[in-house]
Design a protein around this motif. Structure first.
Motif, PDB file in Angstrom:
ATOM      1  N   PRO A 169       0.790  -1.229   0.000  1.00  0.00           N
ATOM      2  CA  PRO A 169       0.000   0.000   0.000  1.00  0.00           C
ATOM      3  C   PRO A 169       0.819   1.276   0.000  1.00  0.00           C
ATOM      4  CG  PRO A 169      -0.061  -1.056   2.159  1.00  0.00           C
ATOM      5  CD  PRO A 169       0.623  -2.010   1.234  1.00  0.00           C
ATOM      6  N   GLN A 170       2.081   1.215   0.464  1.00  0.00           N
ATOM      7  CA  GLN A 170       2.924   2.405   0.449  1.00  0.00           C
ATOM      8  C   GLN A 170       4.384   1.979   0.396  1.00  0.00           C
ATOM      9  OE1 GLN A 170       1.864   4.502   4.017  1.00  0.00           O
ATOM     10  NE2 GLN A 170       2.699   2.959   5.380  1.00  0.00           N
ATOM     11  N   VAL A 171       5.243   2.878  -0.097  1.00  0.00           N
ATOM     12  CA  VAL A 171       6.668   2.599  -0.243  1.00  0.00           C
ATOM     13  C   VAL A 171       7.457   3.524   0.664  1.00  0.00           C
ATOM     14  CG1 VAL A 171       8.625   2.549  -1.829  1.00  0.00           C
ATOM     15  CG2 VAL A 171       6.374   1.837  -2.623  1.00  0.00           C
ATOM     16  N   ASP A 172       8.349   2.942   1.446  1.00  0.00           N
ATOM     17  CA  ASP A 172       9.196   3.731   2.340  1.00  0.00           C
ATOM     18  C   ASP A 172      10.633   3.710   1.847  1.00  0.00           C
ATOM     19  OD1 ASP A 172       7.110   4.305   4.154  1.00  0.00           O
ATOM     20  OD2 ASP A 172       7.355   2.333   5.080  1.00  0.00           O
ATOM     21  N   LYS A 173      11.305   4.840   2.019  1.00  0.00           N
ATOM     22  CA  LYS A 173      12.724   4.892   1.688  1.00  0.00           C
ATOM     23  C   LYS A 173      13.536   4.238   2.808  1.00  0.00           C
ATOM     24  CE  LYS A 173      12.548   9.313  -0.831  1.00  0.00           C
ATOM     25  NZ  LYS A 173      13.102  10.681  -0.881  1.00  0.00           N
ATOM     26  N   LEU A 174      14.568   3.486   2.440  1.00  0.00           N
ATOM     27  CA  LEU A 174      15.495   2.954   3.437  1.00  0.00           C
ATOM     28  C   LEU A 174      16.504   4.021   3.830  1.00  0.00           C
ATOM     29  CD1 LEU A 174      16.179  -0.607   1.966  1.00  0.00           C
ATOM     30  CD2 LEU A 174      14.451   0.085   3.625  1.00  0.00           C
ATOM     31  N   VAL A 175      16.950   4.767   2.827  1.00  0.00           N
ATOM     32  CA  VAL A 175      17.876   5.886   3.027  1.00  0.00           C
ATOM     33  C   VAL A 175      17.350   7.045   2.193  1.00  0.00           C
ATOM     34  CG1 VAL A 175      19.907   4.478   3.545  1.00  0.00           C
ATOM     35  CG2 VAL A 175      19.359   4.982   1.176  1.00  0.00           C
ATOM     36  N   PRO A 176      17.839   8.281   2.436  1.00  0.00           N
ATOM     37  CA  PRO A 176      17.271   9.448   1.741  1.00  0.00           C
ATOM     38  C   PRO A 176      17.241   9.341   0.220  1.00  0.00           C
ATOM     39  CG  PRO A 176      18.637  10.166   3.553  1.00  0.00           C
ATOM     40  CD  PRO A 176      18.817   8.677   3.465  1.00  0.00           C
ATOM     41  N   ARG A 177      18.305   8.812  -0.414  1.00  0.00           N
ATOM     42  CA  ARG A 177      18.334   8.745  -1.876  1.00  0.00           C
ATOM     43  C   ARG A 177      17.768   7.407  -2.347  1.00  0.00           C
ATOM     44  NH1 ARG A 177      21.164  12.352  -4.717  1.00  0.00           N
ATOM     45  NH2 ARG A 177      21.537  10.839  -6.380  1.00  0.00           N
ATOM     46  N   ASN A 251       8.825  -8.457   4.425  1.00  0.00           N
ATOM     47  CA  ASN A 251       9.204  -7.131   3.934  1.00  0.00           C
ATOM     48  C   ASN A 251      10.712  -6.940   4.073  1.00  0.00           C
ATOM     49  OD1 ASN A 251       9.619  -4.306   3.603  1.00  0.00           O
ATOM     50  ND2 ASN A 251       7.513  -3.910   4.234  1.00  0.00           N
ATOM     51  N   PHE A 252      11.375  -6.547   2.987  1.00  0.00           N
ATOM     52  CA  PHE A 252      12.823  -6.405   3.011  1.00  0.00           C
ATOM     53  C   PHE A 252      13.290  -5.286   3.927  1.00  0.00           C
ATOM     54  CE2 PHE A 252      12.880  -9.626   0.067  1.00  0.00           C
ATOM     55  CZ  PHE A 252      14.156  -9.894  -0.434  1.00  0.00           C
ATOM     56  N   ASN A 253      12.393  -4.381   4.294  1.00  0.00           N
ATOM     57  CA  ASN A 253      12.749  -3.362   5.284  1.00  0.00           C
ATOM     58  C   ASN A 253      13.130  -3.998   6.613  1.00  0.00           C
ATOM     59  OD1 ASN A 253      12.074  -1.552   3.340  1.00  0.00           O
ATOM     60  ND2 ASN A 253      10.511  -0.474   4.508  1.00  0.00           N
ATOM     61  N   ILE A 254      12.532  -5.169   6.919  1.00  0.00           N
ATOM     62  CA  ILE A 254      12.839  -5.872   8.165  1.00  0.00           C
ATOM     63  C   ILE A 254      14.304  -6.293   8.189  1.00  0.00           C
ATOM     64  CG2 ILE A 254      12.352  -7.929   9.556  1.00  0.00           C
ATOM     65  CD1 ILE A 254      10.129  -5.881   9.688  1.00  0.00           C
TER      66      ILE A 254
END
Length: 482
Positions: A169-177, A251-254
């Motif tokens: 449902p939404q995409v988060d950045k791991l780092v600013p770029r 989720n790869f953010n994990i």
């Protein structure tokens, strides 16, 4: 719309695909598979020839926005599938182009639905390319391109593409770029794939099978180089694949949080715990239900765990013919087909994050019936979810149901059983591969008509890109100049 920039990115992707066809070409030459080698050469030449269009119309402005991002993603997946089908068709391994396209779309979308009746008769180089499409499509073709080169100086460009291609449902950045985020995602992806290959080799699996199985697991695709999928491998090898299917469904953010040692954020991740709860709950129920079919509780648990992990993560590997399991177990598996894995993973389905948000939205709406003037916010992972995101989830579910119903109606022209018709659509839309009855784990999609294969191919693309990028191609306003 910045048409020249769209064309520029598409041609860039074609050149990247041409390079990616070189390894299977080398395998074909080493194995002396002349027709397969010719097929790869034709595909490479066609891609390089088509990509010369950028020399005719270079973009004046390399900035684009959300509309261009959606269009690039939708067209890119169609383009890579069409050109990626050429080796199968030109070599004669799959004589019918619609069948070749179906197989390739199934590969890139990590669906794993196949029209091949004898996989082991296909040349090694084509089997490698078939499995490699899973690995490329798992994280996303465009994410791969973003990881190896920035498309433009404006980082907003990459965000628009990543948002359109990434599941959830939404995409988060791991780092600013965003360019660096894509690199981190692929570093994790490559690292986990290599680790699985090492563990498979340690269990005695041959090199080729280890690489292709890891490709299929990492991309949660499920293409196997053997006719019986994973059934002939040892319990150790099957267990390794089970564990990695579960991991690639997270989720790869994990994994990024694990690397950063931010364990408190992992403990507060609601989607992760719901995913694991549904996974282990389903394993226990199916283990009990299929216990009479196996010699011991351990064997029952082993196969239940493998199939639940395979279906919920939408991988599609099989160790047994679960089409023969009791109705309760098969019903649970069909429900898991729809629910799918976590957002931000390589798995398909509706995604656990959306299921959690839908549940929270339902509870909030019931409470508002009792207290109409109350202001109730929806929170997930201790963060307030924006109303636009909640509405997006409801819109997604509405579109999902409508497209599924239309697809079932169109596929029913084949006059197959209702179980075959419904589960083939559910399987393709959720990028799983096997369904029930004729399309069970030991069956295939060869019996479907050419028209039905095109419908199911569209379902695979719609499911992988989560509906809206593909639907935007049909909206006239999308193509109007700014």
């Amino acid at each position: 719309m910045n048409r020249r920039m769209v064309l520029y990115v598409l041609c860039l992707i074609m050149r990247v695909e041409a390079v990616l066809l070189v390894p299977p070409l080398v395998i074909a030459l080493v194995q002396r598979e002349e027709m397969a080698a010719f097929g790869f050469l034709v595909a490479i030449a066609a891609l390089l020839g088509a990509s010369l269009l950028t020399l005719l119309k270079k973009p004046r402005k390399k900035v684009f926005y959300a509309r261009e991002g959606f269009i690039i993603v939708a067209l890119a997946w169609f383009v890579v599938s069409v050109f990626g089908a050429l080796p199968f068709w030109v070599s004669g391994a799959i004589p019918n182009f619609i069948d070749s396209l179906f197989e390739t779309v199934s590969g890139f979308t990590t669906t794993g639905a196949s029209i091949l009746t004898d996989v082991e008769a296909v040349p090694m180089s084509l089997l490698y390319w078939r499995s490699f499409t899973h690995w490329l499509g798992g994280m996303g073709v465009l994410v791969f391109v973003l990881a190896i080169m920035p498309l433009a100086k404006n980082s907003g460009n990459t965000m628009h593409i990543l948002r359109a291609e990434s599941p959830g449902p939404q995409v988060d950045k791991l780092v600013p770029r965003m360019h660096n985020s894509a690199k981190i995602l692929y570093a994790i992806y490559v690292g986990m794939t290599l680790l699985q290959i090492v563990l498979l080799l340690a269990g005695g699996m041959p090199v080729f099978e280890s690489v292709t199985t890891a490709f299929g697991t990492a991309g949660t695709g499920g293409f196997s180089v053997l006719n019986d999928s994973m059934a002939s491998f040892s319990p150790y090898l099957q267990s390794v694949v089970t564990v990695f299917m579960v991991l690639f469904g997270i989720n790869f953010n994990i994994f990024f949080l694990v690397i950063m040692r931010e364990y408190y954020k992992i403990l507060r991740n609601e989607e992760l715990w719901v995913y694991l709860g549904l996974l282990f709950g389903s394993i226990i129920l199916i283990t009990i239900n299929v216990l009479p079919m196996f010699a011991s509780v351990g064997e029952s648990f082993h196969h239940a765990a493998f199939q639940v992990a395979s279906i919920m993560t939408t991988t599609g590997f099989a160790t047994v013919d679960f089409n023969m399991w009791p109705q309760l177990s098969r019903t649970i598996l069909v429900i898991l087909m729809v629910l799918g894995a976590c957002a931000g993973s390589t798995g398909g389905g509706i995604k656990t994050a959306r299921v959690v948000l839908l549940g929270k939205s339902f509870v909030r709406d019931v409470r508002k019936l009792l207290r109409p003037r109350s202001v109730a916010l929806i929170k997930m992972n201790d963060r307030t979810v924006e109303e636009d995101t909640v509405r997006g989830v409801h819109s997604y579910l509405t579109a999902y149901i409508l497209i599924a119903l239309i697809s079932v109606l169109l596929i029913s022209i084949n006059n197959f059983s209702l179980e075959t018709t419904v589960t083939s659509v559910v399987s393709c839309m959720n990028n799983i591969g096997p369904g029930l009855d004729l399309v069970g784990p030991m069956g295939n999609y060869a019996a479907f008509s050419g028209f039905s294969k095109l419908v199911l191919s569209a379902d695979m693309l719609i499911g992988r890109l989560e509906i809206f990028p593909m639907l935007m191609l049909l909206v006239p306003a999308t193509w109007k100049a700014r």
